[in-house]
Design an enzyme around this catalytic site. Structure first.
Site, PDB file in Angstrom:
ATOM      1  N   GLU A 273       0.927  -1.200  -0.020  1.00  0.00           N
ATOM      2  CA  GLU A 273      -0.091  -0.107   0.137  1.00  0.00           C
ATOM      3  C   GLU A 273       0.827   1.216   0.045  1.00  0.00           C
ATOM      4  OE1 GLU A 273      -3.017   0.448   3.155  1.00  0.00           O
ATOM      5  OE2 GLU A 273      -4.495  -0.463   2.148  1.00  0.00           O
ATOM      6  N   HIS A 294       9.247 -26.185   0.828  1.00  0.00           N
ATOM      7  CA  HIS A 294       8.452 -27.462   0.155  1.00  0.00           C
ATOM      8  C   HIS A 294       7.320 -26.918  -0.948  1.00  0.00           C
ATOM      9  CE1 HIS A 294      11.073 -30.090   2.623  1.00  0.00           C
ATOM     10  NE2 HIS A 294      10.851 -28.882   3.553  1.00  0.00           N
ATOM     11  N   LYS A 405     -13.185   0.815  -2.007  1.00  0.00           N
ATOM     12  CA  LYS A 405     -14.205   1.064  -0.859  1.00  0.00           C
ATOM     13  C   LYS A 405     -15.235   1.768  -1.035  1.00  0.00           C
ATOM     14  CE  LYS A 405     -11.742   1.590   3.731  1.00  0.00           C
ATOM     15  NZ  LYS A 405     -10.929   2.286   4.654  1.00  0.00           N
TER      16      LYS A 405
HETATM   17  O1  LIG Z   1      -8.753   1.914  10.008  1.00  0.00           O
HETATM   18  P1  LIG Z   1      -9.676   2.003   8.977  1.00  0.00           P
HETATM   19  O2  LIG Z   1     -10.052   3.561   8.730  1.00  0.00           O
HETATM   20  O3  LIG Z   1     -11.044   1.195   9.261  1.00  0.00           O
HETATM   21  O4  LIG Z   1      -9.192   1.397   7.679  1.00  0.00           O
HETATM   22  C1  LIG Z   1      -8.781   0.225   7.517  1.00  0.00           C
HETATM   23  C2  LIG Z   1      -7.908  -0.280   6.265  1.00  0.00           C
HETATM   24  O5  LIG Z   1      -8.921   0.251   5.206  1.00  0.00           O
HETATM   25  C3  LIG Z   1      -8.080   0.421   3.981  1.00  0.00           C
HETATM   26  O6  LIG Z   1      -8.168  -0.687   3.241  1.00  0.00           O
HETATM   27  C4  LIG Z   1      -7.024   1.467   3.973  1.00  0.00           C
HETATM   28  O7  LIG Z   1      -6.479   1.242   2.608  1.00  0.00           O
HETATM   29  C5  LIG Z   1      -5.820   0.740   4.848  1.00  0.00           C
HETATM   30  O8  LIG Z   1      -4.606   1.212   4.946  1.00  0.00           O
HETATM   31  C6  LIG Z   1      -6.441   0.541   6.347  1.00  0.00           C
HETATM   32  O9  LIG Z   1      -5.505   0.158   7.220  1.00  0.00           O
END
Ligand SMILES: O=P(O)(O)OC[C@H]1O[C@H](O)[C@H](O)[C@@H](O)[C@@H]1O
EC number: 5.3.1.9
Length: 433
Positions: A273, A294, A405
């Protein structure tokens, strides 16, 4: 943490990176270090994470978890950076703990139910973690867990700790129910937050030594300097970058300790990331010694020359003798211990890769304990920040993940989704049985 980059250096057999080119790269490392120091001093977004050994207050974490300190199990509800740091710590140190640490990151209903059905919820605590407070998987899992507590007649408000940002749905919920809560520190992205409350609530409930974690990290922080030849973390970050420039676009993280398996998962998020942007970056792969000797090793030794293998090797651990046997061909095992066998397997693998001209790097820990783990987490974060400076990417953002997201929310009716739908339609190809 010590770093041995010897097997990544070019030799007669190996086309790795030359010492001379690392010396040339050291000028860029010095500039990058200045930039990093400035970012740390000004508390800039992302760089602030490297200040956590000084900023995190173990007493504040202890006070927040006090109401659930006696839990038999702790369910951490979080995903990505809000789960992997904590899981790395508690899985690595599991043997010291009486509390079972459970991580609900995936939303696979069968798997979530299997945990909720087997746990004694009356003696279980909930640790819900989300920096943004808006992540769909975390909020959905939390609602499901809360509901399971209510169905079992357990007051979840007495058993829940929240770690989140200043504002957002999770902060609102925590305020409404007056839950004990901690704050994700400003300027600290999730994947760099293991050494804050995000990673340390679970560590505290599971009985681990928070001070030692921070001390190990602080000791690593003290090695940050303007030369890769003086700083293990920068030696790692610069060498991986230099190898990537020479075609090693894949980095297989291979700890030789079962307890560090999650550390490879945590590393994968950190590396992918942070560095995977602008068509640049190095693909992290999770591997485990000896298991993957393995399964994956054939590829690493004889497949395309596009890989670096990173070993993580604790120097000391508990050991167990291999019992004598009267089976003649197995007699050689009877003189050894499991630890000696593990060590021999590691050395053989390292040598076999080196002999085949495949670059590999060794990260050495004294042992797997809080102090060393703090150093490893901090060291890899600093290595990543340095590598990000060398690549010239914005290490601390993740726009590609944000896109998915948003698309998920859109599909569930929580926002716009036209762009993703349009692309998916154009490229879909279905083959049916
Ligand atoms: O901590 P949050 O805001 O719930 O985010 C949780 C995760 O969400 C996304 O996938 C971001 O790309 C991550 O970097 C992050 O750790």
């Amino acid at each position: 943490m010590n770093v041995d980059i010897g097997n990544a250096l070019a030799s007669v057999a190996a086309p790795g990176v030359s010492r001379a080119s690392l010396e040339r790269l050291d000028t860029q490392v010095a500039d990058a270090h200045e930039r990093i120091e400035r970012g740390m001093a000004n508390g800039e977004h992302g760089y602030e994470a490297l200040n956590l050994p000084q900023r995190t207050d173990p007493d504040e974490i202890r006070a927040a978890v006090e109401p659930v300190a006696d839990a038999d199990a702790l369910i951490t509800v979080g995903i990505g950076g809000s789960a992997l740091g904590a899981a790395t710590i508690t899985n690595a140190l599991a043997d010291e703990s009486d509390t079972e640490a459970v991580y609900l990151d995936n939303v696979d209903p069968e798997w979530v139910s299997s945990h909720l059905d087997r746990l004694d919820l009356e003696n279980t605590a909930i640790n819900v973690v989300s920096r943004s407070g808006t992540t769909a998987e975390t909020l959905a899992n939390f609602l499901v867990v809360r509901d399971a507590f209510e169905s079992a007649g357990v007051d979840w408000t007495e058993r829940t700790i929240v770690t989140t940002g200043d504002a957002g749905p999770l902060r609102d919920l925590s305020d409404r129910h007056d839950l004990p809560s901690l704050k994700v520190p400003d300027g600290v992205p999730g994947r760099f937050s293991a050494l804050s409350a995000v990673g340390m609530v679970a560590a505290e409930v599971c009985g681990h030594d928070l001070e030692a974690l921070l001390e190990g990290a602080a000791a690593e922080a003290e090695t940050l300097s303007g030369s890769l030849f003086e700083c293990p973390a920068y030696a790692y970050g610069a060498t991986t970058y230099a190898l990537d420039q020479r075609g090693a676009g894949i980095n297989a993280m291979m700890p030789y300790a079962e307890s560090l398996e999650t550390a490879a998962e945590w590393f994968a998020q950190l590396w992918a990331e942070s560095l995977g942007k602008d068509d640049l970056g190095q693909t992290p792969v999770r591997a485990l010694g000896v298991t993957d000797q393995h399964s994956q090793l054939q590829l690493y030794r004889a497949g395309p020359r596009d890989k670096l293998v990173t070993f993580v090797t604790p120097q000391e651990s508990v050991d167990r003798p291999i019992p004598d046997t009267d089976v003649e061909n197995l007699a050689y095992l009877g003189d050894a211990t499991l630890g000696e066998l593990l060590e021999a397997e590691f050395e053989a693998t390292e040598a076999s890769l080196a002999a085949a001209g495949r670059p590999n790097v060794r990260l050495e820990l004294e042992r797997v304990d809080e102090y060393e783990l703090g150093g490893l987490l901090y060291g890899m974060e600093a290595a990543c920040v340095l590598a990000g400076e060398l690549y010239g990417v914005n290490t601390f953002e993740q726009p590609a993940v944000e896109w998915a997201k948003k698309a998920t929310r859109g599909l569930l009716g929580g926002g716009e989704f036209e762009e993703a739908e349009a692309v998916a339609e154009k490229t879909s190809l279905r083959v049916e049985r």
